[in-house]
Motif scaffolding. Structure first.
Motif, PDB file in Angstrom:
ATOM      1  N   LEU A   1      82.109 -28.592 -17.483  1.00 33.56           N
ATOM      2  CA  LEU A   1      80.997 -28.797 -16.759  1.00 33.56           C
ATOM      3  C   LEU A   1      79.679 -28.107 -17.490  1.00 33.56           C
ATOM      4  O   LEU A   1      78.524 -28.716 -17.149  1.00 33.56           O
ATOM      5  CB  LEU A   1      81.097 -28.316 -15.378  1.00 33.56           C
ATOM      6  N   LEU A   2      79.625 -26.865 -17.921  1.00 32.06           N
ATOM      7  CA  LEU A   2      78.595 -26.272 -18.683  1.00 32.06           C
ATOM      8  C   LEU A   2      78.134 -27.209 -19.879  1.00 32.06           C
ATOM      9  O   LEU A   2      76.839 -27.371 -19.623  1.00 32.06           O
ATOM     10  CB  LEU A   2      78.762 -25.027 -18.979  1.00 32.06           C
ATOM     11  N   GLN A   3      78.944 -27.774 -20.639  1.00 34.57           N
ATOM     12  CA  GLN A   3      78.378 -28.456 -21.562  1.00 34.57           C
ATOM     13  C   GLN A   3      77.628 -29.706 -21.110  1.00 34.57           C
ATOM     14  O   GLN A   3      76.669 -30.395 -21.662  1.00 34.57           O
ATOM     15  CB  GLN A   3      79.567 -29.101 -22.372  1.00 34.57           C
ATOM     16  N   GLU A   4      78.349 -30.324 -19.858  1.00 36.45           N
ATOM     17  CA  GLU A   4      77.482 -31.610 -19.364  1.00 36.45           C
ATOM     18  C   GLU A   4      76.098 -31.299 -18.913  1.00 36.45           C
ATOM     19  O   GLU A   4      75.459 -31.871 -19.067  1.00 36.45           O
ATOM     20  CB  GLU A   4      78.689 -32.186 -18.185  1.00 36.45           C
ATOM     21  N   TRP A   5      76.193 -30.196 -18.269  1.00 31.55           N
ATOM     22  CA  TRP A   5      74.834 -29.768 -17.559  1.00 31.55           C
ATOM     23  C   TRP A   5      73.691 -29.489 -18.607  1.00 31.55           C
ATOM     24  O   TRP A   5      72.717 -30.011 -18.377  1.00 31.55           O
ATOM     25  CB  TRP A   5      75.154 -28.858 -16.426  1.00 31.55           C
TER      26      TRP A   5
ATOM     27  N   GLU B   1      69.523 -25.426 -23.826  1.00 31.67           N
ATOM     28  CA  GLU B   1      69.922 -26.511 -25.070  1.00 31.67           C
ATOM     29  C   GLU B   1      71.307 -26.078 -25.621  1.00 31.67           C
ATOM     30  O   GLU B   1      72.007 -25.366 -25.304  1.00 31.67           O
ATOM     31  CB  GLU B   1      68.818 -25.899 -26.417  1.00 31.67           C
ATOM     32  N   PRO B   2      71.746 -27.201 -26.546  1.00 37.73           N
ATOM     33  CA  PRO B   2      72.869 -27.154 -26.762  1.00 37.73           C
ATOM     34  C   PRO B   2      73.338 -25.851 -27.578  1.00 37.73           C
ATOM     35  O   PRO B   2      74.688 -25.155 -27.296  1.00 37.73           O
ATOM     36  CB  PRO B   2      73.316 -28.252 -27.833  1.00 37.73           C
TER      37      PRO B   2
ATOM     38  N   ALA C   1      83.408 -17.622 -14.132  1.00 32.77           N
ATOM     39  CA  ALA C   1      84.570 -18.504 -14.175  1.00 32.77           C
ATOM     40  C   ALA C   1      85.062 -19.381 -15.331  1.00 32.77           C
ATOM     41  O   ALA C   1      86.057 -19.620 -15.518  1.00 32.77           O
ATOM     42  CB  ALA C   1      84.390 -19.548 -12.941  1.00 32.77           C
ATOM     43  N   ALA C   2      83.823 -19.182 -16.003  1.00 34.27           N
ATOM     44  CA  ALA C   2      84.467 -20.266 -17.283  1.00 34.27           C
ATOM     45  C   ALA C   2      85.114 -19.496 -18.373  1.00 34.27           C
ATOM     46  O   ALA C   2      85.777 -20.489 -19.050  1.00 34.27           O
ATOM     47  CB  ALA C   2      82.752 -20.319 -18.117  1.00 34.27           C
ATOM     48  N   THR C   3      85.292 -18.320 -18.594  1.00 34.57           N
ATOM     49  CA  THR C   3      86.331 -17.744 -19.368  1.00 34.57           C
ATOM     50  C   THR C   3      87.605 -18.269 -19.103  1.00 34.57           C
ATOM     51  O   THR C   3      88.732 -18.125 -19.774  1.00 34.57           O
ATOM     52  CB  THR C   3      86.212 -16.266 -19.558  1.00 34.57           C
TER      53      THR C   3
ATOM     54  N   VAL D   1      78.068 -19.822 -21.150  1.00 30.29           N
ATOM     55  CA  VAL D   1      79.529 -19.354 -20.808  1.00 30.29           C
ATOM     56  C   VAL D   1      79.850 -17.841 -20.698  1.00 30.29           C
ATOM     57  O   VAL D   1      80.355 -17.668 -19.728  1.00 30.29           O
ATOM     58  CB  VAL D   1      80.394 -19.960 -22.035  1.00 30.29           C
ATOM     59  N   ALA D   2      78.951 -17.166 -21.524  1.00 33.50           N
ATOM     60  CA  ALA D   2      79.246 -15.534 -21.207  1.00 33.50           C
ATOM     61  C   ALA D   2      78.584 -15.183 -19.791  1.00 33.50           C
ATOM     62  O   ALA D   2      79.168 -13.970 -19.317  1.00 33.50           O
ATOM     63  CB  ALA D   2      78.622 -14.817 -22.363  1.00 33.50           C
TER      64      ALA D   2
END
Length: 145
Positions: free
Chosen positions: A34-38, A11-12, A24-26, A19-20
């Motif tokens: 991409l994480l937000q989009e997925w 969920e949002p 790679a996200a950091t 992210v944690a």
């Protein structure tokens, strides 16, 4: 494994937890987007270990209308416990198409071994995505067609 595992769509409000988990996200702003989009597309599946997000996987249908696992990531503190295989099996069970694909770099031996252990077979490769490190495509039958 004595811990309790469960699965649900991210969920949002799970964004910071996802992210944690992502190594790679950091340092890659594109991955964060991409994480937000997925998550917004409801294609990001969480594996919870005793209620705590421990891994995530992304299942889409944009690969020639077949299932495709875009990403599978187990958080660093949760690795080497078999969670990747559990999440992969969950994604296979969730796939709504008879064919399911995934891919990984040729150099990513742990992911290649995981895919093979979970019944995926090599189905070709793509050069020139990452210099000198071909992308190996994997396939397995998912649900009965």
């Amino acid at each position: 494994m004595n811990s309790r595992t469960s699965f649900r769509l991210a969920e949002p409000d799970d964004y910071s937890s996802v992210v944690a988990l992502d190594s790679a996200a950091t340092h890659d702003p594109r991955r964060s987007i991409l994480l937000q989009e997925w998550i917004g597309q409801r294609s990001c599946h969480l594996l919870l270990l005793d209620g705590v997000p421990a891994a995530y996987g992304v299942l889409h249908y944009h690969f020639f209308d077949n299932g495709f696992i875009d990403m599978l990531m187990v958080g660093e503190p949760f690795r080497r416990r078999g969670l990747g295989a559990l999440l992969l099996q969950h994604l296979v069970a969730q796939c709504e198409r008879p064919k399911l694909f995934s891919s990984t770099n040729q150099s990513n031996r742990p992911m290649r071994a995981l895919l093979q252990r979970c019944g995926f077979v090599e189905s070709g490769s793509i050069d020139n995505l990452d210099p000198g490190d071909a992308e190996v495509v994997y396939f397995r039958a998912a649900c009965p067609g």
